[in-house]
Scaffold this motif. Sequence first.
Motif, PDB file in Angstrom:
ATOM      1  N   GLN A 461      -2.691   2.052  -7.154  1.00  0.00           N
ATOM      2  CA  GLN A 461      -2.347   0.853  -6.388  1.00  0.00           C
ATOM      3  C   GLN A 461      -3.567   0.307  -5.652  1.00  0.00           C
ATOM      4  N   GLN A 462      -4.400   1.211  -5.111  1.00  0.00           N
ATOM      5  CA  GLN A 462      -5.604   0.766  -4.416  1.00  0.00           C
ATOM      6  C   GLN A 462      -6.572   0.093  -5.386  1.00  0.00           C
ATOM      7  N   LYS A 465      -5.399  -3.435  -6.278  1.00  0.00           N
ATOM      8  CA  LYS A 465      -5.603  -4.396  -5.192  1.00  0.00           C
ATOM      9  C   LYS A 465      -7.023  -4.935  -5.189  1.00  0.00           C
ATOM     10  N   GLU A 466      -7.973  -4.086  -5.639  1.00  0.00           N
ATOM     11  CA  GLU A 466      -9.379  -4.475  -5.595  1.00  0.00           C
ATOM     12  C   GLU A 466      -9.863  -5.094  -6.893  1.00  0.00           C
TER      13      GLU A 466
END
Length: 531
Positions: A461-462, A465-466
């Motif tokens: 998920q991180q 997001k990036e």
Amino acid sequence: MEYDFLQQFAKRMNSVGMYAMLMKNSWQKTTWKTFDIESVEEQLNIIFSVLLYMMEQSLEEEICTIDDIAAYLDDICNHFFRKRYSFEQSNALADFIVNVVLSDEGRAMYFPCFDFEKKEYIDTYISYIENRVVYLEDQTKRTSYKLTDQGYNLILSTLEMEGNMKLSVHEMIFRMHLERSTYDRALEEIKHIFNLLQIRLQKNEEALNRIRRNALEYSVAEYQKLLEENLETIEHTQDEFEGFAKLVRKRTLELEQANINVKVLGKEDAKKLSDLQKIERYLQDALAKHQKILGMHFDLKELYTRELEQLSQMAMIKRFSLRKELFDKVIEHPGRLTNLEYFLRPLFMQDPKKIYNLNRCLEPQKAIRKEKEEETQELIEFDAKEFEAEKERKARKRLQKYKESLQMMLELAYIKKTITLKEIAGREAAIQKKIVCEVGIFKEIMVELIRNKEIDLVALQQEKKESFDDNSLQFHLQEMIYEIIKEQGWSATDIIVERMEPQETVTFENVPDRENALTTIRCSNVSITIA
């Protein structure tokens, strides 16, 4: 001072460089320790075992994927090297050897060889394997690997000699074993000869393909060397092999006549007769390879000549700029429009006028029927935008099937924390139909899940997001899992996929393939855990 023995030093170092780069890519790699391989001796033995397997697959023109190499490693490591690996470990070892040791993680490999004639180092390109994209029976796209010429030379130099000398030496040893009636040794030699002819045939095929792509990339020196090698092979192979075939048939006949009833042959005589029959088959196949090499020799000459002629003709074409040579000059002097025909005449070249030949009147006439296209033809309208839109719609529809199958599988795992394929096979037909909607889709999802083994959802998920979404219409496991987790709002942190032990077989019946033909899927039992 003159040192004649150093003239071929760069070529010698090229051969040394192939071993040096292999040692460099393998030695001091800590990854080996994860497979309980500590010494350099073990590393090299396993690496060359893999190279020999890839050579056999290349010679037989068989597909050689990472999964095939993993299955081979799983067999030899468990039975011979006494390494108890799971299939996942064998797959990881195969991936490490192919992509890290033999390919240096995709980086080009160069070894500096000192040239005493030029008094400088020359970077020599080193490449052991090459790959190509293949499609399996279920249209699954995979990468297949094969040896390059340098890879063949590396393996053959460990046992055989280089160049056509190998063929001559093996033929001499083969003849010696035939004369001594040691047919088991003769059989091994004829196998080596057959493999050398197969390599020569593949080298000609690769040369033809390179010339078709771009004749300028194939140097005259390479062309001359290949022709000389082909001529040397053709010159003595035909007569030699025909003589060998006659001798083998004679020995076989003598052995059969000495023992009229083949069923009561002694064990030693039966073995000799079997070896002679195998030798005869290999000789016939070798003669067929010889004929192919002969045909390719002439094809190579014709193709190379034609391609160079076409390239030279293209260089002779005079080109000019319409704006500079026509428009600008006409604007300056409109009277030059009277000479416009010189520019436009090539665009309207007509067939030459036919002249009636009186001699044809005296020849027997045959009915000639020419198929003429009707003036009223059906017009087929083709809209590129509609075609692309339809193609995209089908891709999205197929991607939706991937998503529905994976989502149903993850929902069951999220509810029960752990779900197995065996449990899925025991659920209602509607759930099975949604998960196992198509052979190719289900297989690709399971292969990707097993390959990833553990997916960290928090890190995923991180990462998403990036990063930017490329809106790809191809199936990507992690992107689809992220999309499903986000839509469902689950608070899971990990997805773990494991093969069940002891291994059980799970069966799904009446599963359609891409052509809607029903088939049966049998696979290992796998557990999916969402934590």
